[in-house]
Design an enzyme around this catalytic site. Sequence first.
Site, short mmCIF file in Angstrom:
data_model
loop_
_atom_site.label_atom_id
_atom_site.label_comp_id
_atom_site.label_asym_id
_atom_site.label_seq_id
_atom_site.Cartn_x
_atom_site.Cartn_y
_atom_site.Cartn_z
N ASP A 175 -12.68 -7.66 -10.08
CA ASP A 175 -11.24 -7.37 -9.99
C ASP A 175 -10.41 -8.63 -9.70
OD1 ASP A 175 -11.42 -4.68 -10.42
OD2 ASP A 175 -11.13 -4.08 -8.34
N TYR A 233 -10.41 11.39 -2.68
CA TYR A 233 -10.67 11.17 -4.09
C TYR A 233 -11.77 12.13 -4.58
CZ TYR A 233 -8.34 6.53 -3.58
OH TYR A 233 -7.45 5.49 -3.36
N LYS A 287 -4.30 9.26 1.11
CA LYS A 287 -4.06 8.38 -0.03
C LYS A 287 -4.59 9.10 -1.26
CE LYS A 287 -5.31 3.71 -1.27
NZ LYS A 287 -6.10 2.54 -0.90
N GLY A 331 -4.17 2.13 -8.31
CA GLY A 331 -4.96 2.24 -9.55
C GLY A 331 -5.03 0.92 -10.29
N ARG A 351 -4.62 -3.83 -6.79
CA ARG A 351 -4.62 -4.58 -8.04
C ARG A 351 -3.25 -4.79 -8.67
NH1 ARG A 351 -9.16 -0.68 -10.36
NH2 ARG A 351 -8.12 0.62 -8.81
P1 FBP Z 1 -5.75 -0.13 -6.09
O1 FBP Z 1 -4.27 -0.09 -5.83
O2 FBP Z 1 -6.18 -1.47 -6.58
O3 FBP Z 1 -6.18 1.00 -6.98
O4 FBP Z 1 -6.46 0.08 -4.67
C1 FBP Z 1 -6.48 1.35 -4.07
C2 FBP Z 1 -7.90 1.78 -3.80
O5 FBP Z 1 -7.96 3.03 -3.16
C3 FBP Z 1 -8.71 0.76 -3.01
O6 FBP Z 1 -8.52 0.89 -1.62
C4 FBP Z 1 -10.10 1.05 -3.46
O7 FBP Z 1 -10.95 -0.06 -3.42
C5 FBP Z 1 -9.90 1.45 -4.88
O8 FBP Z 1 -8.60 1.93 -5.03
C6 FBP Z 1 -10.89 2.52 -5.28
O9 FBP Z 1 -10.65 2.89 -6.59
P2 FBP Z 1 -11.70 3.80 -7.35
O10 FBP Z 1 -12.33 4.70 -6.34
O11 FBP Z 1 -10.89 4.55 -8.36
O12 FBP Z 1 -12.68 2.89 -7.96
#
Ligand code: FBP
Length: 245
Positions: A25, A138, A169, A196, A223
Site C-alpha cells: 500500500d 467488517y 468504523k 477504503g 490510503r
Molecule cells: P483505509 O482508509 O486505507 O481503507 O483504512 C481503513 C482501514 O480500516 C484500516 O484501518 C485497515 O488496515 C484497512 O482499512 C482494512 O481494510 P480491509 O479490511 O478492507 O482490507
Amino acid sequence: MKKNELKMSGVYLAYDHGMEHGPTDFNEKAVAPEHIVSLAEKAEVDALILLKGTARAYYKKGSGVPLIVKLNQKTDMYTGEPISKQVCSVKEAISLGASAVGYTVYAGSEYEAEMLEEFGVIEEEAHKYGLPVIMWSYPRGKAVADDTAPETIAYAARIALEMGSDIVKLKYPSDDSKLDWIVKCAGKTKVFMAGGKAVNDKEFENHIKKVISAGFSGIAVGRNVWQNNDPVKRIKEIKEIINSA
Ligand code: FBP
C-alpha cells in the site's frame, strides 16, 4: 477536553496497513512511520491509529495527537476464514499513550465467536480505565454474501452498539440510499466511515458529504490521504468538508 482526550468526531488517520495489507500500500514516503506521525501533527488530525510496534517506536506522547492502538491484527498472507486475534493488551496500549483502543470484528466468519469474546473482554477493561473503544465492524467470510450491502453495513453498525462500542468504523455501502438507517441502527454509538482503496478526490468528497449529512461523526482514513501527493493539504480539505457539511 483534557489533553489527548479522544474527540468523538472528525478525522482519524489510519496507519495499520503495513501488517494488514503489507507494504504494497505504501509509496516511498508512506513507508516511513515518522513521515505519517509528522503529517498527523501538521494536519492536526483528531487521532492517529497505530499498532503497538509503530506506536512504541514512533508515537510522540507530547505531540497533542491522540493515539488509538489497534489491539488485534492479521496479515494478508493468511487466506482462510477471516480471523484477527488480540496481539496487544489494554494495559500495554495505555502505557504507549493510547487515548482509545480499536479492534476488528469479522461478523459472519466461522471465527466470529472468538473475536466477539475478545472484544467483550477488551470493552469491559478499556471502559474501567476510562478509554473509549472503537470497533472496526467488517462482516465477511463465506457466510456473508455481500459485505457492503446496506443491510450488512446496518447489521455491522448494530453489532457495535450491542457490544458496547463507543465508535464503529464501517465500510461505505454499495448503495448509499440507507445511510440514515445505518446511523439509526448504531444508536448512541458514533459512526465513522472507513476510507477504503484510494479513489479520485471528488468521489471521496462526495462520500464524505453524504455520510456526514446522514449523521456519521467522522471518517477514519488511510490510503485516500497518505497515498495523495500532498497528504497534509488533503486532510485539511477533508476537515473543511466535514465542518461545513
Ligand atoms: P483505509 O482508509 O486505507 O481503507 O483504512 C481503513 C482501514 O480500516 C484500516 O484501518 C485497515 O488496515 C484497512 O482499512 C482494512 O481494510 P480491509 O479490511 O478492507 O482490507
